[in-house]
Scaffold this motif. Structure first.
Motif, PDB file in Angstrom:
ATOM      1  N   GLU A  97       5.216   9.558   0.354  1.00 38.24           N
ATOM      2  CA  GLU A  97       5.355   9.051  -1.007  1.00 38.24           C
ATOM      3  C   GLU A  97       4.186   9.449  -1.906  1.00 38.24           C
ATOM      4  OE1 GLU A  97       8.244   5.224  -0.575  1.00 38.24           O
ATOM      5  OE2 GLU A  97       6.102   4.854  -0.289  1.00 38.24           O
ATOM      6  N   SER A  98       3.004   9.543  -1.327  1.00 42.83           N
ATOM      7  CA  SER A  98       1.839   9.933  -2.118  1.00 42.83           C
ATOM      8  C   SER A  98       1.751  11.444  -2.293  1.00 42.83           C
ATOM      9  CB  SER A  98       0.561   9.418  -1.452  1.00 42.83           C
ATOM     10  OG  SER A  98       0.353  10.058  -0.204  1.00 42.83           O
ATOM     11  N   GLY A  99       2.473  12.178  -1.429  1.00 43.83           N
ATOM     12  CA  GLY A  99       2.426  13.635  -1.479  1.00 43.83           C
ATOM     13  C   GLY A  99       1.277  14.247  -0.711  1.00 43.83           C
ATOM     14  N   THR A 100       0.488  13.417  -0.018  1.00 41.82           N
ATOM     15  CA  THR A 100      -0.659  13.934   0.737  1.00 41.82           C
ATOM     16  C   THR A 100      -0.242  14.541   2.065  1.00 41.82           C
ATOM     17  OG1 THR A 100      -1.061  11.806   1.845  1.00 41.82           O
ATOM     18  CG2 THR A 100      -2.157  12.185  -0.293  1.00 41.82           C
ATOM     19  N   GLY A 101       0.909  14.096   2.591  1.00 42.51           N
ATOM     20  CA  GLY A 101       1.355  14.592   3.888  1.00 42.51           C
ATOM     21  C   GLY A 101       0.559  14.033   5.046  1.00 42.51           C
ATOM     22  N   GLU A 102      -0.114  12.911   4.823  1.00 40.11           N
ATOM     23  CA  GLU A 102      -0.959  12.323   5.861  1.00 40.11           C
ATOM     24  C   GLU A 102      -0.156  12.023   7.124  1.00 40.11           C
ATOM     25  OE1 GLU A 102      -3.970   8.472   6.456  1.00 40.11           O
ATOM     26  OE2 GLU A 102      -2.825   8.734   4.605  1.00 40.11           O
ATOM     27  N   MET A 103      -0.653  12.494   8.258  1.00 37.04           N
ATOM     28  CA  MET A 103      -0.083  12.260   9.586  1.00 37.04           C
ATOM     29  C   MET A 103       1.216  13.025   9.834  1.00 37.04           C
ATOM     30  SD  MET A 103      -2.388  10.349  10.905  1.00 37.04           S
ATOM     31  CE  MET A 103      -1.605   9.872  12.454  1.00 37.04           C
ATOM     32  N   LEU A 104       1.615  13.908   8.936  1.00 37.10           N
ATOM     33  CA  LEU A 104       2.842  14.671   9.139  1.00 37.10           C
ATOM     34  C   LEU A 104       2.571  15.934   9.945  1.00 37.10           C
ATOM     35  CD1 LEU A 104       4.569  14.544   5.624  1.00 37.10           C
ATOM     36  CD2 LEU A 104       4.706  12.892   7.506  1.00 37.10           C
ATOM     37  N   SER A 193      12.351  -6.960  -1.281  1.00 34.80           N
ATOM     38  CA  SER A 193      11.643  -7.478  -0.111  1.00 34.80           C
ATOM     39  C   SER A 193      11.825  -6.609   1.116  1.00 34.80           C
ATOM     40  CB  SER A 193      12.115  -8.897   0.206  1.00 34.80           C
ATOM     41  OG  SER A 193      13.470  -8.895   0.607  1.00 34.80           O
ATOM     42  N   SER A 194      12.816  -5.721   1.104  1.00 38.20           N
ATOM     43  CA  SER A 194      13.066  -4.865   2.262  1.00 38.20           C
ATOM     44  C   SER A 194      12.306  -3.547   2.190  1.00 38.20           C
ATOM     45  CB  SER A 194      14.566  -4.565   2.368  1.00 38.20           C
ATOM     46  OG  SER A 194      14.955  -3.663   1.358  1.00 38.20           O
ATOM     47  N   MET A 195      11.533  -3.350   1.134  1.00 37.06           N
ATOM     48  CA  MET A 195      10.994  -2.025   0.869  1.00 37.06           C
ATOM     49  C   MET A 195       9.712  -1.715   1.624  1.00 37.06           C
ATOM     50  SD  MET A 195      11.890  -1.947  -3.171  1.00 37.06           S
ATOM     51  CE  MET A 195      10.885  -0.508  -3.532  1.00 37.06           C
ATOM     52  N   GLY A 196       9.088  -2.721   2.230  1.00 33.80           N
ATOM     53  CA  GLY A 196       7.889  -2.462   3.002  1.00 33.80           C
ATOM     54  C   GLY A 196       6.704  -2.107   2.127  1.00 33.80           C
ATOM     55  N   PRO A 197       5.575  -1.736   2.743  1.00 34.41           N
ATOM     56  CA  PRO A 197       4.376  -1.400   1.976  1.00 34.41           C
ATOM     57  C   PRO A 197       4.606  -0.212   1.059  1.00 34.41           C
ATOM     58  CG  PRO A 197       4.162  -0.720   4.279  1.00 34.41           C
ATOM     59  CD  PRO A 197       5.394  -1.551   4.187  1.00 34.41           C
ATOM     60  N   CYS A 198       4.114  -0.314  -0.164  1.00 33.69           N
ATOM     61  CA  CYS A 198       4.384   0.726  -1.148  1.00 33.69           C
ATOM     62  C   CYS A 198       3.127   1.068  -1.930  1.00 33.69           C
ATOM     63  CB  CYS A 198       5.478   0.261  -2.111  1.00 33.69           C
ATOM     64  SG  CYS A 198       5.849   1.454  -3.397  1.00 33.69           S
ATOM     65  N   PRO A 199       2.608   2.305  -1.781  1.00 34.24           N
ATOM     66  CA  PRO A 199       1.400   2.693  -2.509  1.00 34.24           C
ATOM     67  C   PRO A 199       1.671   3.133  -3.938  1.00 34.24           C
ATOM     68  CG  PRO A 199       2.154   4.516  -1.175  1.00 34.24           C
ATOM     69  CD  PRO A 199       3.097   3.364  -0.907  1.00 34.24           C
ATOM     70  N   ILE A 200       2.950   3.208  -4.317  1.00 31.13           N
ATOM     71  CA  ILE A 200       3.326   3.748  -5.614  1.00 31.13           C
ATOM     72  C   ILE A 200       3.723   2.608  -6.552  1.00 31.13           C
ATOM     73  CG2 ILE A 200       4.851   5.380  -6.801  1.00 31.13           C
ATOM     74  CD1 ILE A 200       3.023   6.631  -4.682  1.00 31.13           C
ATOM     75  N   ASP A 201       3.344   2.711  -7.808  1.00 34.34           N
ATOM     76  CA  ASP A 201       3.755   1.737  -8.814  1.00 34.34           C
ATOM     77  C   ASP A 201       5.164   2.056  -9.276  1.00 34.34           C
ATOM     78  OD1 ASP A 201       4.103  -0.014 -10.874  1.00 34.34           O
ATOM     79  OD2 ASP A 201       2.637   0.914 -12.210  1.00 34.34           O
ATOM     80  N   PHE A 202       6.125   1.208  -8.873  1.00 32.73           N
ATOM     81  CA  PHE A 202       7.515   1.441  -9.250  1.00 32.73           C
ATOM     82  C   PHE A 202       7.940   0.580 -10.436  1.00 32.73           C
ATOM     83  CE2 PHE A 202       7.635   3.367  -5.106  1.00 32.73           C
ATOM     84  CZ  PHE A 202       8.588   4.350  -5.207  1.00 32.73           C
ATOM     85  N   GLY A 203       6.978   0.039 -11.177  1.00 27.99           N
ATOM     86  CA  GLY A 203       7.326  -0.786 -12.324  1.00 27.99           C
ATOM     87  C   GLY A 203       7.850   0.057 -13.471  1.00 27.99           C
ATOM     88  N   ARG A 204       8.639  -0.571 -14.352  1.00 28.59           N
ATOM     89  CA  ARG A 204       9.165   0.108 -15.527  1.00 28.59           C
ATOM     90  C   ARG A 204       8.277  -0.202 -16.718  1.00 28.59           C
ATOM     91  NH1 ARG A 204      15.024  -1.343 -13.782  1.00 28.59           N
ATOM     92  NH2 ARG A 204      15.781   0.630 -13.017  1.00 28.59           N
ATOM     93  N   ASN A 205       8.137   0.791 -17.600  1.00 26.45           N
ATOM     94  CA  ASN A 205       7.362   0.568 -18.810  1.00 26.45           C
ATOM     95  C   ASN A 205       8.130  -0.323 -19.772  1.00 26.45           C
ATOM     96  OD1 ASN A 205       5.303   2.292 -17.920  1.00 26.45           O
ATOM     97  ND2 ASN A 205       6.413   4.109 -18.659  1.00 26.45           N
TER      98      ASN A 205
END
Length: 205
Positions: A97-104, A193-205
């Motif tokens: 989700e962050s695009g870093t590819g960490e651990m991939l 509530s099912s979405m789990g930990p999320c590093p991205i801000d999915f809020g709407r402006n």
């Protein structure tokens, strides 16, 4: 609050109810306002999701990254549980989700770079294409490209119309053949509530 009035489940005509039954979600209720577009949209989506050209992990990597790039909480709600079923860990999902590819692994990093470049630049460079072609066939790359475009289109539809997240009463029963070799898998979506930990801000402006 959705910007348009979603199709009312209780007063749908027979054809609309048939399409809603295929995928009983707020997304489908919004699509039904586009009349004749609903059936071909759902058919295209299901054809790509049920294809065996790419595996479940590859598919969910693509969709989660597109949902992140597009800031689309609805797509993430739908596909975070599927990503977990596919075998992605929370740390790997964060890297996707962050695009870093960490651990991939290297094939997954190549696919992630392909998704990013296709989404941002439209035409993927020869270098990025070649890096993915070391691990994927032409058929797999073709399918991945279509999947990127489909979920970018879907995200724009959802976000522009502000389609509400589905509530806790929504369940999806998936075909085990497209998920795992161990029989039917039932996934319950519990809204955000099912979405789990999320590093991205999915809020709407």
């Amino acid at each position: 609050m959705c910007r348009i009035a979603l199709a009312d489940v209780h007063v749908m005509d027979e054809l609309s109810r048939l399409q809603y039954t295929r995928f009983p979600t707020n997304l489908t209720r919004a699509l039904l306002r586009a009349k004749n577009c609903t059936e071909p949209y759902l058919s295209l989506g299901f054809s790509m999701l049920h294809s065996t050209t790419i595996n479940l992990k590859q598919r969910e990597l693509i969709i989660l990254r597109i949902s992140s790039i597009s800031n689309c909480a609805y797509e993430r709600m739908q596909h975070f549980p599927l990503a977990k079923v596919a075998g992605w860990t929370d740390t790997e999902i964060s890297g996707i989700e962050s695009g870093t590819g960490e651990m991939l692994d290297e094939p997954s990093k190549a696919l992630l770079a392909f998704v990013d470049e296709c989404a941002s630049k439209v035409r993927v460079s020869n270098e990025t294409y070649g890096a993915l072609a070391k691990f994927c066939s032409e058929e797999q790359i073709t399918h991945a490209t279509l999947l990127i475009g489909f979920f970018m289109m879907t995200a724009r539809f959802i976000e522009t119309l502000e389609v509400d997240l589905d509530d806790a009463s929504y369940h999806v029963q998936t075909n085990a053949d497209s998920l795992s070799p161990s029989g039917q898998v039932k996934i319950e979506h519990l809204g955000a509530s099912s979405m789990g930990p999320c590093p991205i801000d999915f809020g709407r402006n």
